[in-house]
Design a protein around this motif. Structure first.
Motif, PDB file in Angstrom:
ATOM      1  N   UNK A  27       0.820  -1.205   0.000  1.00 51.24           N
ATOM      2  CA  UNK A  27       0.000   0.000   0.000  1.00 51.24           C
ATOM      3  C   UNK A  27       0.861   1.265   0.000  1.00 51.24           C
ATOM      4  N   UNK A  28       1.881   1.287   0.837  1.00 50.55           N
ATOM      5  CA  UNK A  28       2.779   2.446   0.884  1.00 50.55           C
ATOM      6  C   UNK A  28       3.477   2.616  -0.461  1.00 50.55           C
ATOM      7  N   UNK A  29       3.904   1.540  -1.060  1.00 46.51           N
ATOM      8  CA  UNK A  29       4.570   1.606  -2.363  1.00 46.51           C
ATOM      9  C   UNK A  29       3.653   2.235  -3.415  1.00 46.51           C
ATOM     10  N   UNK A  30       2.390   1.861  -3.402  1.00 49.64           N
ATOM     11  CA  UNK A  30       1.420   2.424  -4.351  1.00 49.64           C
ATOM     12  C   UNK A  30       1.242   3.917  -4.094  1.00 49.64           C
ATOM     13  N   UNK A  31       1.081   4.309  -2.823  1.00 49.81           N
ATOM     14  CA  UNK A  31       0.912   5.724  -2.497  1.00 49.81           C
ATOM     15  C   UNK A  31       2.147   6.537  -2.878  1.00 49.81           C
ATOM     16  N   UNK A  32       3.330   5.959  -2.734  1.00 46.21           N
ATOM     17  CA  UNK A  32       4.547   6.659  -3.130  1.00 46.21           C
ATOM     18  C   UNK A  32       4.552   6.853  -4.642  1.00 46.21           C
ATOM     19  N   UNK A  33       4.231   5.795  -5.386  1.00 48.87           N
ATOM     20  CA  UNK A  33       4.200   5.911  -6.841  1.00 48.87           C
ATOM     21  C   UNK A  33       3.196   6.956  -7.304  1.00 48.87           C
ATOM     22  N   UNK A  34       2.055   7.040  -6.588  1.00 50.63           N
ATOM     23  CA  UNK A  34       1.025   8.018  -6.934  1.00 50.63           C
ATOM     24  C   UNK A  34       1.309   9.402  -6.352  1.00 50.63           C
ATOM     25  N   UNK A  35       2.380   9.489  -5.561  1.00 50.63           N
ATOM     26  CA  UNK A  35       2.755  10.731  -4.877  1.00 50.63           C
ATOM     27  C   UNK A  35       1.620  11.231  -3.982  1.00 50.63           C
ATOM     28  N   UNK A  36       0.945  10.290  -3.311  1.00 47.20           N
ATOM     29  CA  UNK A  36      -0.183  10.613  -2.447  1.00 47.20           C
ATOM     30  C   UNK A  36       0.309  10.804  -1.013  1.00 47.20           C
ATOM     31  N   UNK A  38      -0.767  12.870   1.242  1.00 49.81           N
ATOM     32  CA  UNK A  38      -1.871  13.001   2.204  1.00 49.81           C
ATOM     33  C   UNK A  38      -2.290  11.632   2.761  1.00 49.81           C
ATOM     34  N   UNK A  39      -2.401  10.644   1.893  1.00 46.36           N
ATOM     35  CA  UNK A  39      -2.797   9.301   2.341  1.00 46.36           C
ATOM     36  C   UNK A  39      -1.759   8.720   3.292  1.00 46.36           C
ATOM     37  N   UNK A  40      -0.475   8.911   2.971  1.00 46.47           N
ATOM     38  CA  UNK A  40       0.588   8.401   3.847  1.00 46.47           C
ATOM     39  C   UNK A  40       0.589   9.111   5.197  1.00 46.47           C
ATOM     40  N   UNK A  41       0.375  10.423   5.180  1.00 47.15           N
ATOM     41  CA  UNK A  41       0.333  11.160   6.438  1.00 47.15           C
ATOM     42  C   UNK A  41      -0.863  10.743   7.284  1.00 47.15           C
ATOM     43  N   UNK A  42      -2.001  10.481   6.647  1.00 48.53           N
ATOM     44  CA  UNK A  42      -3.190  10.008   7.363  1.00 48.53           C
ATOM     45  C   UNK A  42      -2.952   8.626   7.977  1.00 48.53           C
ATOM     46  N   UNK A  71       6.156  -1.467  13.270  1.00 56.09           N
ATOM     47  CA  UNK A  71       6.658  -1.870  11.948  1.00 56.09           C
ATOM     48  C   UNK A  71       5.940  -1.105  10.839  1.00 56.09           C
ATOM     49  N   UNK A  72       4.606  -0.980  10.971  1.00 61.14           N
ATOM     50  CA  UNK A  72       3.832  -0.226   9.983  1.00 61.14           C
ATOM     51  C   UNK A  72       4.314   1.219   9.909  1.00 61.14           C
ATOM     52  N   UNK A  73       4.515   1.831  11.063  1.00 61.03           N
ATOM     53  CA  UNK A  73       4.989   3.216  11.092  1.00 61.03           C
ATOM     54  C   UNK A  73       6.338   3.359  10.402  1.00 61.03           C
ATOM     55  N   UNK A  74       7.207   2.405  10.611  1.00 65.82           N
ATOM     56  CA  UNK A  74       8.531   2.441   9.980  1.00 65.82           C
ATOM     57  C   UNK A  74       8.391   2.416   8.454  1.00 65.82           C
ATOM     58  N   UNK A  75       7.509   1.580   7.939  1.00 65.55           N
ATOM     59  CA  UNK A  75       7.306   1.472   6.491  1.00 65.55           C
ATOM     60  C   UNK A  75       6.685   2.758   5.944  1.00 65.55           C
ATOM     61  N   UNK A  76       5.697   3.303   6.669  1.00 64.19           N
ATOM     62  CA  UNK A  76       5.033   4.532   6.233  1.00 64.19           C
ATOM     63  C   UNK A  76       6.028   5.691   6.210  1.00 64.19           C
TER      64      UNK A  76
END
Length: 88
Positions: A27-36, A38-42, A71-76
C-alpha cells in the motif's frame, strides 16, 4: 533496494526463498508511486493514535500489536522519506 520495494530483513527471505511484501509495504509503495502524501500522512497519524492507545492498555498484553504498529509506522515513514516529506 528496488524501486517500489521496502527493505525489511525480517520478511525479505525465508529459508532462501524471496517473500512477498506485506500489505502495508504494498500500500505504501502504491501511495509513493502516486505521490499521495496526504494518504501516507493520514496512515501515519492513525498508527500513531493506535500506538498511544495500545501503550495505555493495561488489561491486556499489547506487545505483539505494538510491534506490528511500530513496523507499519517504519514502512510509512520510509515512504514519506521517499517523497521528501518530514517524518515528525
Amino acid at each position: 533496494m528496488k524501486a517500489g520495494r521496502f527493505h525489511n530483513p525480517g520478511r525479505s527471505m525465508f529459508f532462501g526463498i524471496p517473500q512477498l511484501s506485506s500489505p502495508i509495504e504494498t500500500l505504501v509503495s502504491v501511495y509513493v508511486r502516486l505521490k499521495n502524501r496526504h494518504a501516507l500522512e493520514s496512515m501515519r497519524e492513525l498508527r500513531r493514535q493506535l500506538l498511544d492507545k495500545l501503550k495505555l492498555a493495561s488489561s491486556t498484553n499489547p506487545r505483539t500489536a505494538l510491534k506490528h504498529v511500530t513496523d507499519d509506522l517504519r514502512v510509512i515513514e520510509d515512504g514519506l522519506e521517499r517523497l521528501g516529506t518530514r517524518t515528525d
